[in-house]
Design an enzyme around this catalytic site. Structure first.
Site, PDB file in Angstrom:
ATOM      1  N   PRO A 246      -5.572   1.202  -5.142  1.00 57.24           N
ATOM      2  CA  PRO A 246      -5.908   1.342  -6.565  1.00 57.24           C
ATOM      3  C   PRO A 246      -4.344   1.031  -7.177  1.00 57.24           C
ATOM      4  CG  PRO A 246      -5.064   2.753  -4.934  1.00 57.24           C
ATOM      5  CD  PRO A 246      -4.826   1.501  -3.922  1.00 57.24           C
ATOM      6  N   CYS A 247      -4.328  -0.650  -7.711  1.00 55.19           N
ATOM      7  CA  CYS A 247      -3.937  -1.138  -9.107  1.00 55.19           C
ATOM      8  C   CYS A 247      -3.821  -0.504 -10.000  1.00 55.19           C
ATOM      9  CB  CYS A 247      -3.747  -2.376  -9.102  1.00 55.19           C
ATOM     10  SG  CYS A 247      -5.554  -3.433  -9.571  1.00 55.19           S
TER      11      CYS A 247
END
Length: 282
Positions: A246-247
């Site tokens: 989850p950047c």
């Protein structure tokens, strides 16, 4: 959880248009009726569609799409990562991440840049529009959203990361992993290819609970390299498996949204949906 029949690019297209309208009319604080009319929907249709997509009412969901979304999340849902597991950030906020198992390619495999590797790819419907997945028999090696960039550019971007690999269109090869990720049933396996620093950053990203955010400097501290904020930013931007790693949960320390490789509207929709789901579960 979404019904699979509601998990289509149509819903993301509405979200994108809603974001654009809210941004253009923020000073007027548009009402639910205003937004429904701007999207060409009745209030009832708007209510039903968003309820299916995110699980909360449109009125509540719109709070998560404001221009101040990033600052609000930093104020309310900021994790320093090193204390995440000690402060109760488990349960609903980590549910999504429990379905992900990953391994890294060896340094030798990474250096070969895909030589001798057969990579399958396919397009899928997702809550955030067209989604491209690449996989090997060992797991998903790339995931991207094409709603903002288009299919051709998205494919070219991901394929260029393994310039010597053979690519075969075969969505069935990774469908079970993609479905596990979308519906949180089963196990989504990932195969990551990156430098030692990139792998450390991506592992840190996996520690950010759904519905929470962190900063680039927090990640640098988490990997014991507090001066490497710029390198961390580059590694975050190079994340090959969007959403599952989850950047999108990384913000600037100033409270700004920052960039997102697949388009800021996608990042805002991702964060808004996760925040709404977490609030609904509490």
């Amino acid at each position: 959880m979404l019904d699979p029949m509601e998990n289509t690019p149509y819903h993301y297209a509405l979200i994108k248009r809603a974001i654009e309208y809210i941004d253009q009319n923020a000073a007027a604080q548009p009402s639910l009726a205003d937004l429904a009319a701007a999207l060409g929907l009745s209030e009832a249709h708007f209510q039903r569609t968003f309820g299916q997509w995110v699980g909360v009412s449109p009125k509540k969901y719109l709070q998560y799409l404001t221009l101040n979304q990033a600052r609000d999340m930093l104020a309310r849902r900021h994790t320093l990562l090193d204390t995440a597991h000690e402060t109760g950030l488990s349960g609903p906020s980590r549910l999504h991440d429990l379905f992900i198992k990953w391994e890294a390619m060896t340094p030798g495999e990474y250096a070969r840049r895909g030589a001798g590797l057969r990579i399958s790819y396919g397009w899928f419907d997702s809550p955030f529009g067209d989604m491209l997945a690449l996989s090997t028999p060992r797991g998903i090696c790339a995931l991207a959203f094409g709603a903002e960039t288009g299919r051709a550019a998205t494919e070219a971007d991901l394929f260029s990361r393994w310039p010597k690999a053979e690519f075969v269109q075969d969505s069935s090869a990774m469908r079970h992993w993609v479905n596990a990720a979308l519906w949180q049933k089963g196990e989504a396996k990932l195969l990551l290819s990156g430098s030692p620093l990139q792998l450390k950053v991506w592992q840190a990203l996996l520690e950010i609970p759904s519905g929470f955010v962190t900063t680039y400097s927090d990640i640098a501290a988490r990997i014991d390299n507090p001066k490497a904020v710029r390198a961390v930013g580059t590694a975050v931007g190079c994340n090959p498996v969007s959403w599952l790693i989850p950047c999108h949960r990384v913000l600037r320390k100033s409270g700004e949204m920052g960039g997102y490789h697949w388009g800021l509207p996608v990042k805002r929709a991702l964060l808004a949906r996760e925040s709404a789901n977490l609030d609904a579960a509490e």
